[in-house]
Enzyme design. Structure first.
Site, PDB file in Angstrom:
ATOM      1  CB  SER A  58      -0.964   0.024   1.192  1.00 42.36           C
ATOM      2  OG  SER A  58      -0.285   0.299   2.389  1.00 42.36           O
ATOM      3  CE  LYS A  98      -3.028   1.730   4.863  1.00 45.69           C
ATOM      4  NZ  LYS A  98      -2.827   0.905   3.701  1.00 45.69           N
TER       5      LYS A  98
END
Length: 195
Positions: A58, A98
């Site tokens: 990600s 993230k």
């Protein structure tokens, strides 16, 4: 003559005893220094720095699976652009990594047609992203303003990241942020500070 020999013998005994005392003192001081150093390292690694390993894709092309990072949480307040490690999402129990896109009180909007992200009416310059910012399955209704105590996060691989755009992750409570990723320490050819 006997008295001089006796004095020499006593002096020799004191000198020998002095060497043993010096050795004991030396060993004691080194042992003490090692114990203090271990305690300091333990405290730093427990409360200030941690080492984590990236899993998944990600955050590509910024981070890759098996990259090892040093994170810090000492007096940390999330800011736009920070790469953070989060203990879990709304319906997701694993730790995730993230990038912070918006913090409490900020207005966030995503134009899924153009892939542009705006914070407080300003289109973000995001040279670190891979792909286009797309709408995810189970898409989150983004509030007008990020609520107090929360952040909105996304992966840099916008087409391959489960993040705050999804109800599975959702908005992240600040207390769920383990820390900010500061340094990549492995692989060795990519060691360096993270921006």
């Amino acid at each position: 003559m006997a008295e001089i020999e006796k004095e020499k013998t006593e002096t020799e005994e004191v000198e020998v005893g002095s060497e043993e005392t010096n050795l004991s003192l030396f060993v004691y001081e080194w042992a003490n220094a090692i114990i203090v150093a271990l305690v300091v390292v333990f405290i730093l690694l427990t409360f200030v720095f941690r080492q984590v390993t990236v899993k998944g894709t990600s955050m590509t092309d910024t981070l890759y699976g098996d990259d090892r990072l040093i994170i810090s949480n000492f007096m940390y307040t999330p800011q736009y652009g920070d790469i953070v490690v989060i203990s879990h999402g709304q319906n997701y129990s694993e730790p995730i990594i993230k990038r912070v896109i918006a913090t409490e009180g900020q207005a966030l909007s995503i134009n899924y047609t153009t892939g542009q992200v705006s914070v407080d009416g300003v289109i973000l310059d995001e040279p670190y992203i891979k792909g286009k910012t797309i709408k995810l399955k189970h898409s989150l209704d983004i509030p007008d303003r990020i609520p107090e105590g929360y952040v909105f996060v996304m992966g840099d691989n916008r087409e391959g990241s489960l993040d705050s755009r999804s109800t599975d992750i959702g908005l992240i409570p600040v207390e769920n942020i383990i820390g900010k990723a500061e340094w990549r320490i492995y692989p060795f050819d990519t060691i360096g500070y993270l921006y």
